[in-house]
Design a protein around this motif. Structure first.
Motif, PDB file in Angstrom:
ATOM      1  N   PHE A  21       0.595  -0.997   0.017  1.00  0.00           N
ATOM      2  CA  PHE A  21       0.168   0.526   0.166  1.00  0.00           C
ATOM      3  C   PHE A  21       0.854   1.132   0.040  1.00  0.00           C
ATOM      4  O   PHE A  21       1.838   1.009   0.981  1.00  0.00           O
ATOM      5  CB  PHE A  21      -0.904  -0.049   1.004  1.00  0.00           C
ATOM      6  N   LEU A  22       0.361   2.362  -0.575  1.00  0.00           N
ATOM      7  CA  LEU A  22       0.628   3.876  -0.472  1.00  0.00           C
ATOM      8  C   LEU A  22       0.379   4.678  -0.770  1.00  0.00           C
ATOM      9  O   LEU A  22      -0.644   5.228  -0.929  1.00  0.00           O
ATOM     10  CB  LEU A  22       1.965   3.584  -2.543  1.00  0.00           C
ATOM     11  N   LEU A  23       0.341   5.712   0.614  1.00  0.00           N
ATOM     12  CA  LEU A  23      -0.491   6.569   0.751  1.00  0.00           C
ATOM     13  C   LEU A  23       0.637   8.277   0.669  1.00  0.00           C
ATOM     14  O   LEU A  23       1.417   8.083   0.316  1.00  0.00           O
ATOM     15  CB  LEU A  23      -0.597   7.275   1.950  1.00  0.00           C
ATOM     16  N   LYS A  24      -0.814   8.888  -0.415  1.00  0.00           N
ATOM     17  CA  LYS A  24      -0.030   9.936  -0.611  1.00  0.00           C
ATOM     18  C   LYS A  24      -0.667  11.126   0.325  1.00  0.00           C
ATOM     19  O   LYS A  24      -2.189  11.426   0.235  1.00  0.00           O
ATOM     20  CB  LYS A  24      -0.638  10.049  -2.446  1.00  0.00           C
ATOM     21  N   HIS A  25       0.297  11.802   0.977  1.00  0.00           N
ATOM     22  CA  HIS A  25      -0.077  12.096   1.798  1.00  0.00           C
ATOM     23  C   HIS A  25       0.242  13.971   2.309  1.00  0.00           C
ATOM     24  O   HIS A  25       1.758  14.136   1.652  1.00  0.00           O
ATOM     25  CB  HIS A  25       0.574  11.486   2.915  1.00  0.00           C
ATOM     26  N   SER A  26      -0.758  14.520   2.471  1.00  0.00           N
ATOM     27  CA  SER A  26       0.045  16.094   2.074  1.00  0.00           C
ATOM     28  C   SER A  26       0.068  16.716   3.703  1.00  0.00           C
ATOM     29  O   SER A  26      -0.976  15.788   4.442  1.00  0.00           O
ATOM     30  CB  SER A  26      -2.025  16.897   1.533  1.00  0.00           C
ATOM     31  N   LEU A  27       1.145  17.061   3.949  1.00  0.00           N
ATOM     32  CA  LEU A  27       1.112  17.892   5.097  1.00  0.00           C
ATOM     33  C   LEU A  27       0.521  18.626   5.060  1.00  0.00           C
ATOM     34  O   LEU A  27       0.328  18.922   6.774  1.00  0.00           O
ATOM     35  CB  LEU A  27       2.689  18.289   5.195  1.00  0.00           C
ATOM     36  N   THR A  28      -0.169  19.725   4.814  1.00  0.00           N
ATOM     37  CA  THR A  28      -1.356  20.953   4.578  1.00  0.00           C
ATOM     38  C   THR A  28      -2.577  20.595   5.023  1.00  0.00           C
ATOM     39  O   THR A  28      -3.367  21.305   5.280  1.00  0.00           O
ATOM     40  CB  THR A  28      -0.799  21.594   4.103  1.00  0.00           C
ATOM     41  N   CYS A  29      -2.678  19.751   4.572  1.00  0.00           N
ATOM     42  CA  CYS A  29      -4.378  18.662   4.255  1.00  0.00           C
ATOM     43  C   CYS A  29      -5.186  18.560   5.971  1.00  0.00           C
ATOM     44  O   CYS A  29      -4.823  17.062   5.960  1.00  0.00           O
ATOM     45  CB  CYS A  29      -4.689  18.279   3.282  1.00  0.00           C
ATOM     46  N   PRO A  30      -5.962  18.926   6.399  1.00  0.00           N
ATOM     47  CA  PRO A  30      -7.026  18.370   7.256  1.00  0.00           C
ATOM     48  C   PRO A  30      -7.747  17.139   6.872  1.00  0.00           C
ATOM     49  O   PRO A  30      -7.614  16.332   7.954  1.00  0.00           O
ATOM     50  CB  PRO A  30      -8.190  19.157   7.551  1.00  0.00           C
ATOM     51  N   ILE A  31      -7.892  16.741   5.602  1.00  0.00           N
ATOM     52  CA  ILE A  31      -8.969  15.605   5.526  1.00  0.00           C
ATOM     53  C   ILE A  31      -7.904  14.675   5.124  1.00  0.00           C
ATOM     54  O   ILE A  31      -7.617  13.437   5.658  1.00  0.00           O
ATOM     55  CB  ILE A  31      -9.618  15.865   3.611  1.00  0.00           C
ATOM     56  N   SER A  32      -6.428  15.140   5.223  1.00  0.00           N
ATOM     57  CA  SER A  32      -5.455  14.064   4.445  1.00  0.00           C
ATOM     58  C   SER A  32      -4.568  13.410   6.142  1.00  0.00           C
ATOM     59  O   SER A  32      -4.950  12.533   6.635  1.00  0.00           O
ATOM     60  CB  SER A  32      -4.138  14.547   4.106  1.00  0.00           C
ATOM     61  N   ASN A  67       1.681   9.075 -13.806  1.00  0.00           N
ATOM     62  CA  ASN A  67       2.113   8.893 -14.677  1.00  0.00           C
ATOM     63  C   ASN A  67       1.937   7.677 -15.821  1.00  0.00           C
ATOM     64  O   ASN A  67       1.691   7.257 -16.463  1.00  0.00           O
ATOM     65  CB  ASN A  67       3.512  10.501 -15.526  1.00  0.00           C
ATOM     66  N   GLN A  68       3.061   6.418 -14.715  1.00  0.00           N
ATOM     67  CA  GLN A  68       3.749   5.712 -15.239  1.00  0.00           C
ATOM     68  C   GLN A  68       2.160   5.100 -15.291  1.00  0.00           C
ATOM     69  O   GLN A  68       2.167   3.572 -16.340  1.00  0.00           O
ATOM     70  CB  GLN A  68       4.617   5.381 -14.127  1.00  0.00           C
ATOM     71  N   TYR A  69       1.113   5.228 -14.360  1.00  0.00           N
ATOM     72  CA  TYR A  69       0.226   3.764 -14.198  1.00  0.00           C
ATOM     73  C   TYR A  69      -1.323   4.651 -14.458  1.00  0.00           C
ATOM     74  O   TYR A  69      -2.232   3.968 -14.729  1.00  0.00           O
ATOM     75  CB  TYR A  69       0.108   3.148 -12.867  1.00  0.00           C
ATOM     76  N   GLY A  70      -1.475   6.225 -14.956  1.00  0.00           N
ATOM     77  CA  GLY A  70      -2.925   5.885 -15.040  1.00  0.00           C
ATOM     78  C   GLY A  70      -3.307   6.772 -14.592  1.00  0.00           C
ATOM     79  O   GLY A  70      -4.865   6.592 -14.146  1.00  0.00           O
ATOM     80  N   VAL A  71      -3.113   6.604 -13.090  1.00  0.00           N
ATOM     81  CA  VAL A  71      -4.126   7.087 -12.200  1.00  0.00           C
ATOM     82  C   VAL A  71      -4.016   8.387 -11.640  1.00  0.00           C
ATOM     83  O   VAL A  71      -3.003   8.678 -11.071  1.00  0.00           O
ATOM     84  CB  VAL A  71      -3.554   5.849 -11.128  1.00  0.00           C
ATOM     85  N   ARG A  72      -4.874   9.061 -11.787  1.00  0.00           N
ATOM     86  CA  ARG A  72      -5.476  10.641 -11.828  1.00  0.00           C
ATOM     87  C   ARG A  72      -4.634  11.382 -10.283  1.00  0.00           C
ATOM     88  O   ARG A  72      -5.324   9.941  -9.335  1.00  0.00           O
ATOM     89  CB  ARG A  72      -6.990  10.947 -12.079  1.00  0.00           C
ATOM     90  N   HIS A  73      -3.689  11.777 -10.520  1.00  0.00           N
ATOM     91  CA  HIS A  73      -3.345  12.441  -8.708  1.00  0.00           C
ATOM     92  C   HIS A  73      -4.137  12.827  -8.262  1.00  0.00           C
ATOM     93  O   HIS A  73      -4.964  13.937  -8.710  1.00  0.00           O
ATOM     94  CB  HIS A  73      -2.418  13.670  -8.528  1.00  0.00           C
ATOM     95  N   GLU A  74      -4.023  12.296  -6.409  1.00  0.00           N
ATOM     96  CA  GLU A  74      -4.959  13.013  -5.840  1.00  0.00           C
ATOM     97  C   GLU A  74      -4.010  12.797  -4.788  1.00  0.00           C
ATOM     98  O   GLU A  74      -3.484  11.937  -4.024  1.00  0.00           O
ATOM     99  CB  GLU A  74      -6.906  12.354  -5.505  1.00  0.00           C
ATOM    100  N   SER A  75      -4.681  13.852  -3.356  1.00  0.00           N
ATOM    101  CA  SER A  75      -4.220  13.927  -2.697  1.00  0.00           C
ATOM    102  C   SER A  75      -5.527  14.196  -1.113  1.00  0.00           C
ATOM    103  O   SER A  75      -6.328  15.485  -1.188  1.00  0.00           O
ATOM    104  CB  SER A  75      -3.307  14.928  -2.153  1.00  0.00           C
ATOM    105  N   PRO A  76      -5.805  13.730  -0.080  1.00  0.00           N
ATOM    106  CA  PRO A  76      -4.582  12.033   0.245  1.00  0.00           C
ATOM    107  C   PRO A  76      -5.295  11.173  -0.650  1.00  0.00           C
ATOM    108  O   PRO A  76      -6.541  11.254  -1.665  1.00  0.00           O
ATOM    109  CB  PRO A  76      -5.584  12.016   1.498  1.00  0.00           C
ATOM    110  N   GLN A  77      -4.434  10.270  -0.737  1.00  0.00           N
ATOM    111  CA  GLN A  77      -5.109   9.187  -2.106  1.00  0.00           C
ATOM    112  C   GLN A  77      -4.484   7.467  -1.257  1.00  0.00           C
ATOM    113  O   GLN A  77      -2.674   7.857  -1.106  1.00  0.00           O
ATOM    114  CB  GLN A  77      -4.421   9.284  -3.214  1.00  0.00           C
TER     115      GLN A  77
END
Length: 104
Positions: A21-32, A67-77
């Motif tokens: 599993f890999l979490l894309k985490h934003s350091l500034t977002c309360p949802i993240s 880009n590599q996997y064609g999964v639209r970037h979102e954060s958190p994801q």
């Protein structure tokens, strides 16, 4: 849970061909921050390989994955990789410990 920051670290994970599993985490977002807590709880209670990246610190890596996997970037994801490709992903309020457990 291990933090990764470099494309080379990610590429090494992929070549090991083990699910993770890999979490894309934003350091500034309360949802993240909320998603990070769910992810951390999952990590503490399950025997799964878990990694995360801080989007602000690893922009190149985050873009590479999108880009590599064609999964639209979102954060958190969260992305679940199996057999060298993402087989599941969730973002924002859908990142829950229960949803992560269901992937195992």
């Amino acid at each position: 849970m291990k933090k990764i920051e470099q494309i080379s670290e990610f590429d090494e994970l992929i070549t090991q061909q083990e699910p993770f599993f890999l979490l894309k985490h934003s350091l500034t977002c309360p949802i993240s921050a909320s998603a990070y807590e769910e992810y951390k709880n999952f990590d503490e209670n399950e025997q799964a390989a878990t990694y995360y990246l801080a989007v602000q610190e690893a922009k190149d890596l985050s873009a590479h994955i999108a880009n590599q996997y064609g999964v639209r970037h979102e954060s958190p994801q969260v992305l679940y990789f199996k057999n060298e490709k993402p087989v599941w992903n969730a973002s924002h309020f859908k990142i829950k410990e229960k949803a992560l457990k269901e992937q195992l």
